[in-house]
Enzyme design. Structure first.
Site, PDB file in Angstrom:
ATOM      1  N   GLY A 199       0.820  -1.203   0.000  1.00 47.69           N
ATOM      2  CA  GLY A 199       0.000   0.000   0.000  1.00 47.69           C
ATOM      3  C   GLY A 199       0.855   1.254   0.000  1.00 47.69           C
ATOM      4  N   SER A 200       0.346   2.293   0.616  1.00 49.78           N
ATOM      5  CA  SER A 200       1.011   3.596   0.580  1.00 49.78           C
ATOM      6  C   SER A 200       2.159   3.667   1.573  1.00 49.78           C
ATOM      7  CB  SER A 200       0.003   4.700   0.895  1.00 49.78           C
ATOM      8  OG  SER A 200      -0.389   4.616   2.260  1.00 49.78           O
ATOM      9  N   GLY A 205       2.375   2.179   5.373  1.00 49.93           N
ATOM     10  CA  GLY A 205       3.495   1.382   5.866  1.00 49.93           C
ATOM     11  C   GLY A 205       4.049   1.927   7.164  1.00 49.93           C
ATOM     12  N   CYS A 228       1.696  -1.185  -9.133  1.00 53.87           N
ATOM     13  CA  CYS A 228       2.855  -0.907  -8.280  1.00 53.87           C
ATOM     14  C   CYS A 228       4.105  -0.668  -9.120  1.00 53.87           C
ATOM     15  CB  CYS A 228       3.100  -2.082  -7.330  1.00 53.87           C
ATOM     16  SG  CYS A 228       1.723  -2.441  -6.231  1.00 53.87           S
ATOM     17  N   GLU A 271       5.610  -3.416   0.775  1.00 46.89           N
ATOM     18  CA  GLU A 271       5.771  -2.909  -0.590  1.00 46.89           C
ATOM     19  C   GLU A 271       4.924  -1.654  -0.682  1.00 46.89           C
ATOM     20  OE1 GLU A 271       4.254  -3.218  -4.940  1.00 46.89           O
ATOM     21  OE2 GLU A 271       4.646  -5.239  -4.176  1.00 46.89           O
TER      22      GLU A 271
END
Length: 462
Positions: free
Chosen positions: A208-209, A213, A264, A230
């Protein structure tokens, strides 16, 4: 009364699904069931665990005709692209075929009179916090190797793709997975943070963002759970003077705009050698203008809506900022009838005369816009490619393998491509650097990140 999580469809703004979030007592039952199931699951033969995962894959295959339009309703990907079954199959089958080797004991035989070996043992409860943009494949990256390695899994899927978690749970149920080994949950952000901070989770994988994270790292602080992240990306491409131009154009347009740019590892910025720049831009703009923006349930649509209106608004803001600072837009968005402010429907856009003072060349867009810059040589391209807080993938378009390897060694990224982009190879590790995150998925390293090493040191001659 519990909170309700609502899935708002980007197709028409309707509530496509809603589910109650688990309360604390229900969540405790989930954790208890997972912990109770883990030892027996880990004790089951590897072949049995692998076979169960493959049966779940078969169940997903059987659902695909229903899943494809369901995905279009949930996150906007056009039905013509057929969902995510191909990548899900490829990654699961690779895990199944390599699990025995990746998890095998490592023996040390150099000391007579001793039996010494390293064993990989499961971490315990693995929590997967999955994103909406590739909701099956990103989840599968962790779920399948985690289960094969003997862990139990709790999945919390993004609100935008609530039904994906239910599909996966149903597939494992059909496969006969023991109760508690895989559980899908619906949880609020606050509930998720509380669960992570409780110390009952042994490993978390989040896609995610960057902000998300950081929130997860903070929630896990002091628990000593391992973590895979990630996060953001701003993946560059460099088209060298010797590139096959038509091939580069075709693949980079797809790499930039597939899934409405919500990838991504999608291409977000392109650097082109000055000798090929004009022809590259001409070809890139021509092919981009052929996209058809529309309802993703229509087979003619090649570009669906973004998953949420606010995501489209961010891309519009980035584009307008670039134009105010001197960028040139090459796509007449008025020719895309569905493109309207205040909606998730957004036409693709190609920008030139851009620079690194513009957000569109520095900050993640995650949408259908790409900036193209002219460069004079490899050194200048490398400088720009590394001028980013992110590092997931980078692609080099050239006929010179040695040059690609030399440039690739100097790019600050997790994966370097030559003459391809926007793809995960299950045999290669998937990882990032800088603000893109930490940890790894896929390949044998993915298995290693979902297990811990345990040493056995026996003196047999005494």
């Amino acid at each position: 009364m519990s909170d309700v999580i609502k899935l708002i469809s980007p197709v028409d703004g309707s509530v496509y699904a809603e589910r109650p979030a688990l309360d604390e007592s229900a969540l405790n039952r989930v954790v208890t069931a997972a912990r109770s199931a883990q030892a027996d699951w880990a004790a089951a033969p590897l072949a049995e665990r692998v076979a169960c995962c493959l049966k779940a894959l078969d169940a997903l295959k059987a659902m695909n005709d229903e899943v494809v339009p369901e995905l279009a309703w949930q996150m906007g990907r056009p039905v013509r692209y057929g969902g995510e079954l191909g990548g899900t199959v490829e990654r699961t089958e690779y895990c199944a075929n390599t699990a025995a080797e990746a998890l095998a004991d490592i023996e040390r035989t150099d000391k007579p009179g001793f039996k010494r070996y390293l064993k990989r043992v499961p971490l315990g409860i693995v929590m997967v916090i999955a994103p909406w943009n590739y909701p099956f494949m990103t989840a599968i990256n962790t779920i399948m190797p985690a289960l094969m390695a003997g862990n139990v899994v709790i999945l919390k899927h993004a609100a935008q793709t609530l039904l994906v978690g239910e599909r996966l749970a149903r597939a494992f149920e059909i496969a006969g997975l023991p109760k508690g080994v895989f559980q899908n949950i619906v949880l609020t952000h606050a509930g998720t943070e509380k669960l992570l901070g409780s110390g009952v989770i042994d490993h978390v994988n989040f896609t995610g963002s960057v902000g998300g994270g950081r929130a997860i790292e903070k929630a896990l602080s002091g628990t000593f759970a391992t973590l895979g992240l990630e996060l953001g990306g701003k993946d560059p491409a460099y088209v060298r003077a010797d590139a096959d131009l038509n091939y580069a154009v075709e693949n980079l347009v797809d790499g930039a705009f597939y899934n409405s740019g919500q990838c991504c590892c999608g291409i977000e910025r392109i650097y082109v050698h000055e000798s090929r720049y004009d022809k590259f831009v001409e070809g890139f703009v021509d092919l981009t203008s052929q996209y058809k923006l529309g309802n993703p349930l229509d087979e003619a649509t090649t570009l669906g809506p973004m998953a949420q209106t606010r995501f489209a608004s961010w891309v519009r803001e980035q584009t307008q900022e670039a134009l105010r600072k001197g960028a040139k837009a090459h796509i007449d968005t008025t020719s895309f009838a569905m493109d309207k402010d205040g909606t998730p429907y957004l036409a693709p856009q190609v920008l030139t005369e851009v620079n690194h003072q513009m957000s569109v060349m520095r900050e993640e867009s995650f949408g259908p816009v790409v900036g193209i810059m002219k460069v004079k040589d490899d050194a200048e391209a490398l400088q720009f490619m590394n001028d980013s807080p992110y590092g997931l993938t980078a692609s080099i378009w050239t006929e010179d393998v040695d040059a690609a390897a030399e440039i690739g060694d100097k790019i600050e990224t997790g994966t370097v491509f030559m003459n391809r982009c926007d793809y995960l190879d299950p045999a290669l590790v998937w990882t990032g650097v800088k603000d893109t995150g930490k940890g790894a998925a896929l390949s044998e390293i993915g298995f290693h990140n979902l297990t811990r090493p345990k040493s056995f040191h026996f003196r047999v001659d005494h």
